[in-house]
Motif scaffolding. Structure first.
Motif, mmCIF file in Angstrom:
data_model
loop_
_atom_site.group_PDB
_atom_site.id
_atom_site.type_symbol
_atom_site.label_atom_id
_atom_site.label_comp_id
_atom_site.label_asym_id
_atom_site.label_seq_id
_atom_site.Cartn_x
_atom_site.Cartn_y
_atom_site.Cartn_z
ATOM 1 N N PHE A 12 0.827 -1.217 0.000
ATOM 2 C CA PHE A 12 0.000 0.000 0.000
ATOM 3 C C PHE A 12 0.866 1.274 0.000
ATOM 4 N N ILE A 13 1.542 1.521 1.112
ATOM 5 C CA ILE A 13 2.304 2.775 1.226
ATOM 6 C C ILE A 13 3.459 2.791 0.229
ATOM 7 N N GLY A 14 4.146 1.629 0.113
ATOM 8 C CA GLY A 14 5.302 1.570 -0.773
ATOM 9 C C GLY A 14 4.955 1.966 -2.203
ATOM 10 N N LYS A 35 8.843 -8.928 -1.262
ATOM 11 C CA LYS A 35 8.662 -10.388 -1.150
ATOM 12 C C LYS A 35 7.366 -10.834 -1.819
ATOM 13 N N MET A 36 6.512 -9.890 -2.166
ATOM 14 C CA MET A 36 5.198 -10.183 -2.762
ATOM 15 C C MET A 36 4.400 -11.105 -1.842
ATOM 16 N N THR A 37 4.218 -10.673 -0.599
ATOM 17 C CA THR A 37 3.363 -11.408 0.336
ATOM 18 C C THR A 37 1.907 -11.224 -0.094
ATOM 19 N N TYR A 38 0.982 -11.819 0.660
ATOM 20 C CA TYR A 38 -0.445 -11.676 0.363
ATOM 21 C C TYR A 38 -0.849 -10.198 0.271
ATOM 22 N N ALA A 39 -0.126 -9.306 0.982
ATOM 23 C CA ALA A 39 -0.526 -7.890 1.032
ATOM 24 C C ALA A 39 -0.054 -7.109 -0.184
ATOM 25 N N ALA A 40 0.822 -7.706 -0.980
ATOM 26 C CA ALA A 40 1.345 -7.011 -2.160
ATOM 27 C C ALA A 40 0.452 -7.286 -3.362
ATOM 28 N N ASP A 41 0.497 -6.394 -4.324
ATOM 29 C CA ASP A 41 -0.246 -6.617 -5.563
ATOM 30 C C ASP A 41 0.529 -5.922 -6.683
ATOM 31 N N GLY A 59 11.951 -10.677 -3.615
ATOM 32 C CA GLY A 59 12.817 -11.363 -2.662
ATOM 33 C C GLY A 59 12.552 -10.897 -1.250
ATOM 34 N N ASP A 60 13.214 -11.572 -0.316
ATOM 35 C CA ASP A 60 12.973 -11.375 1.112
ATOM 36 C C ASP A 60 14.089 -10.516 1.716
ATOM 37 N N LEU A 61 13.679 -9.565 2.543
ATOM 38 C CA LEU A 61 14.641 -8.740 3.274
ATOM 39 C C LEU A 61 15.615 -9.588 4.083
ATOM 40 N N ALA A 82 7.271 -4.341 5.464
ATOM 41 C CA ALA A 82 7.054 -4.951 6.787
ATOM 42 C C ALA A 82 5.812 -5.825 6.714
ATOM 43 N N GLU A 83 5.702 -6.720 7.669
ATOM 44 C CA GLU A 83 4.410 -7.334 7.971
ATOM 45 C C GLU A 83 3.672 -6.261 8.744
ATOM 46 N N SER A 84 2.484 -5.860 8.264
ATOM 47 C CA SER A 84 1.916 -4.607 8.768
ATOM 48 C C SER A 84 0.595 -4.752 9.531
ATOM 49 N N HIS A 85 0.050 -5.972 9.616
ATOM 50 C CA HIS A 85 -1.285 -6.045 10.206
ATOM 51 C C HIS A 85 -1.255 -6.579 11.644
ATOM 52 N N VAL A 122 10.898 3.584 7.705
ATOM 53 C CA VAL A 122 9.488 3.877 8.015
ATOM 54 C C VAL A 122 9.054 3.111 9.260
ATOM 55 N N SER A 123 8.677 3.867 10.282
ATOM 56 C CA SER A 123 8.214 3.271 11.527
ATOM 57 C C SER A 123 6.751 3.696 11.775
ATOM 58 N N THR A 124 6.300 3.540 12.986
ATOM 59 C CA THR A 124 4.877 3.744 13.270
ATOM 60 C C THR A 124 4.669 4.364 14.653
ATOM 61 N N ASN A 176 1.041 8.046 12.036
ATOM 62 C CA ASN A 176 -0.168 7.402 12.570
ATOM 63 C C ASN A 176 -0.838 6.602 11.447
ATOM 64 N N ASN A 177 -2.087 6.160 11.663
ATOM 65 C CA ASN A 177 -2.764 5.345 10.638
ATOM 66 C C ASN A 177 -2.779 6.081 9.302
ATOM 67 N N ILE A 178 -2.547 5.314 8.255
ATOM 68 C CA ILE A 178 -2.526 5.893 6.913
ATOM 69 C C ILE A 178 -3.755 5.381 6.164
ATOM 70 N N GLU A 186 -7.624 -5.671 4.956
ATOM 71 C CA GLU A 186 -7.632 -6.222 6.316
ATOM 72 C C GLU A 186 -7.709 -5.058 7.307
ATOM 73 N N LYS A 187 -7.406 -3.847 6.815
ATOM 74 C CA LYS A 187 -7.411 -2.657 7.663
ATOM 75 C C LYS A 187 -8.815 -2.046 7.635
ATOM 76 N N LEU A 188 -9.141 -1.305 8.694
ATOM 77 C CA LEU A 188 -10.523 -0.868 8.942
ATOM 78 C C LEU A 188 -11.240 -0.251 7.720
HETATM 79 N N1 LIG Z 1 -0.708 1.222 7.029
HETATM 80 C C1 LIG Z 1 -0.589 2.028 8.054
HETATM 81 O O1 LIG Z 1 -1.578 2.591 8.551
HETATM 82 C C2 LIG Z 1 0.778 2.300 8.643
HETATM 83 C C3 LIG Z 1 0.903 3.268 9.625
HETATM 84 C C4 LIG Z 1 2.167 3.565 10.143
HETATM 85 C C5 LIG Z 1 3.295 2.888 9.662
HETATM 86 N N2 LIG Z 1 3.145 1.915 8.727
HETATM 87 C C6 LIG Z 1 4.355 1.230 8.245
HETATM 88 O O2 LIG Z 1 4.439 1.463 6.849
HETATM 89 C C7 LIG Z 1 5.042 0.358 6.202
HETATM 90 C C8 LIG Z 1 4.179 -0.127 5.054
HETATM 91 O O3 LIG Z 1 2.881 -0.450 5.517
HETATM 92 P P1 LIG Z 1 1.735 -0.842 4.500
HETATM 93 O O4 LIG Z 1 0.463 -0.528 5.162
HETATM 94 O O5 LIG Z 1 2.034 -0.306 3.153
HETATM 95 O O6 LIG Z 1 1.928 -2.426 4.470
HETATM 96 P P2 LIG Z 1 1.488 -3.487 3.367
HETATM 97 O O7 LIG Z 1 1.240 -4.726 4.152
HETATM 98 O O8 LIG Z 1 0.433 -2.957 2.483
HETATM 99 O O9 LIG Z 1 2.800 -3.655 2.485
HETATM 100 C C9 LIG Z 1 3.981 -4.231 2.983
HETATM 101 C C10 LIG Z 1 4.836 -4.675 1.816
HETATM 102 O O10 LIG Z 1 6.060 -5.214 2.356
HETATM 103 C C11 LIG Z 1 6.341 -6.441 1.680
HETATM 104 N N3 LIG Z 1 7.088 -7.312 2.600
HETATM 105 C C12 LIG Z 1 6.648 -7.845 3.779
HETATM 106 N N4 LIG Z 1 7.609 -8.602 4.320
HETATM 107 C C13 LIG Z 1 8.679 -8.545 3.483
HETATM 108 C C14 LIG Z 1 9.987 -9.130 3.508
HETATM 109 N N5 LIG Z 1 10.371 -9.944 4.486
HETATM 110 N N6 LIG Z 1 10.832 -8.839 2.486
HETATM 111 C C15 LIG Z 1 10.446 -8.025 1.466
HETATM 112 N N7 LIG Z 1 9.220 -7.471 1.383
HETATM 113 C C16 LIG Z 1 8.349 -7.723 2.383
HETATM 114 C C17 LIG Z 1 4.982 -7.015 1.313
HETATM 115 O O11 LIG Z 1 5.072 -7.957 0.256
HETATM 116 C C18 LIG Z 1 4.190 -5.770 0.968
HETATM 117 O O12 LIG Z 1 4.331 -5.433 -0.409
HETATM 118 C C19 LIG Z 1 5.291 -0.687 7.286
HETATM 119 O O13 LIG Z 1 6.631 -0.562 7.704
HETATM 120 C C20 LIG Z 1 4.347 -0.284 8.401
HETATM 121 O O14 LIG Z 1 4.844 -0.673 9.646
HETATM 122 C C21 LIG Z 1 1.916 1.613 8.202
#
Ligand SMILES: NC(=O)c1ccc[n+]([C@@H]2O[C@H](COP(=O)([O-])OP(=O)(O)OC[C@H]3O[C@@H](n4cnc5c(N)ncnc54)[C@H](O)[C@@H]3O)[C@@H](O)[C@H]2O)c1
Length: 321
Positions: A12-14, A35-41, A59-61, A82-85, A122-124, A176-178, A186-188
């Motif tokens: 999402f954010i990336g 890594k193209m986890t379930y959350a990536a598209d 690939g994986d971090l 990150a794993e974000s949920h 990027v932190s939270t 804060n929440n984005i 999966e987010k609200l």
């Molecule tokens: N969404 C929010 O409200 C929010 C708020 C504050 C901070 N953040 C931070 O922003 C960042 C992005 O959040 P998001 O909501 O876009 O998350 P997201 O789950 O939509 O996207 C995360 C991406 O990271 C990739 N990824 C996960 N594990 C990986 C690994 N081991 N190696 C490589 N890629 C990997 C996934 O494939 C996915 O494309 C995170 O660091 C999260 O902690 C998010």
């Protein structure tokens, strides 16, 4: 800026950071590590991958050899992946520590070895833990309360140690929440929107009185590019809004946009094992650099809901309930 690595660019954010980097640094070459986890598209990067200056590395971090390869010849890294949920972190917490803490260590060590000149991590706001009144400043201690926020706090600690030990030119941004388009449902906001569009019940955790602040993803991406230019290495910046709502109020806003009665649409379900009552950030430090949010949830929500409506088929295989 010649070569920029963005981790998590298919999430999402990336994906919005990728767009922002294209806009701000049109001459730069972009590499996305995801890594193209379930959350990536892959469709989150529509437009960017057709561009000859952008390359996706799947690939994986935690693959340190890969991290070393992708940071070679890179001037700048924006570490978003990150794993974000939070909900998932109660059942699958080891994966959170692995990707968020070990994964951050792996990419930062690679940055150190390859002499990357600029890094945004990027932190939270969740790393600070809940706050009943007022707002957290960057110097507050970290008191995370769930495995997600703990894994992010661990990442921040490694990042800060690399600043002290190796003078790594790294800046931390905590938000804060984005909200915005392309967020995984999966987010609200996307979850309730899609359920409402499908005529299903909206499951509210606990009482729904927990309070959160919501920042538009475009404003967050703008904060990141500002910090790339003007943020001080070694510093932490909070980037948030003052626009605060309870989860119930957010659900009500979504219902209003969808033309649903909240009393009929909502169902109350068991809360998370632990659910922070409120988060709030004091963002005066980044505001002094000239950043401030320019969009509000209230005014942007109809546009976001409309996007989910027109992309409904993309999500109809996903279990949102
Ligand atoms: N969404 C929010 O409200 C929010 C708020 C504050 C901070 N953040 C931070 O922003 C960042 C992005 O959040 P998001 O909501 O876009 O998350 P997201 O789950 O939509 O996207 C995360 C991406 O990271 C990739 N990824 C996960 N594990 C990986 C690994 N081991 N190696 C490589 N890629 C990997 C996934 O494939 C996915 O494309 C995170 O660091 C999260 O902690 C998010």
């Amino acid at each position: 800026m010649h070569n920029i690595l963005i981790t998590g660019g298919a999430g999402f954010i990336g994906s919005h950071v990728v767009e922002e980097m294209r806009k701000q640094f049109p001459e730069a070459r972009l590499v996305i590590l995801d890594k193209m986890t379930y959350a990536a598209d892959i469709r989150n990067m529509d437009g960017s991958l057709d561009w000859d200056r952008c390359r996706l590395v799947v690939g994986d971090l935690c693959d340190f050899d890969l991290c070393q390869r992708v940071t070679r010849d890179v001037d700048c890294v924006v570490h978003v992946a990150a794993e974000s949920h939070v909900d998932n972190s109660f059942g699958n917490s080891l994966q959170f520590t692995r990707s968020n803490t070990l994964g951050t260590h792996s990419i930062l060590e690679a940055c150190r070895i390859n002499g990357v000149k600029r890094i945004i991590h990027v932190s939270t706001d969740e790393v600070y833990g809940e706050i009943e009144q007022g707002a957290h400043t960057e110097t507050d201690i970290l008191t995370p309360t769930n495995p997600y926020s703990a894994s992010k706090a661990g990442a921040d600690m490694i990042a800060i140690s690399y600043v002290h030990s190796f003078k790594l030119p790294l800046t931390i941004i905590r938000s804060n929440n984005i909200f915005g388009i392309r967020q995984y449902p999966e987010k609200l906001i996307p979850k309730f929107t899609l359920l409402g569009l499908a005529g299903k019940k909206l499951p509210m955790h606990g009482t729904g009185k927990n309070r959160r602040r919501f920042l538009a993803v475009e404003d967050f991406a703008a904060a990141i590019s500002l910090l790339l230019r003007n943020g001080a290495p070694g510093e932490i910046y909070n980037a948030g809004t003052d626009e605060e709502y309870s989860n119930l109020e957010v659900a009500e806003m979504i219902c209003n946009v969808l033309g649903l009665r909240i009393s009929e649409a909502l169902t109350f379900v068991q809360d998370r094992p632990f659910n922070d009552s409120r988060y709030a950030l004091d963002s005066s430090k980044i505001r002094k650099l000239g950043w401030s949010p320019s969009r509000s949830l209230k005014t942007r929500l109809p546009e976001v809901v409309k996007w989910y409506e027109s992309h409904f088929s993309r999500f109809n295989q996903i279990e949102t309930a």
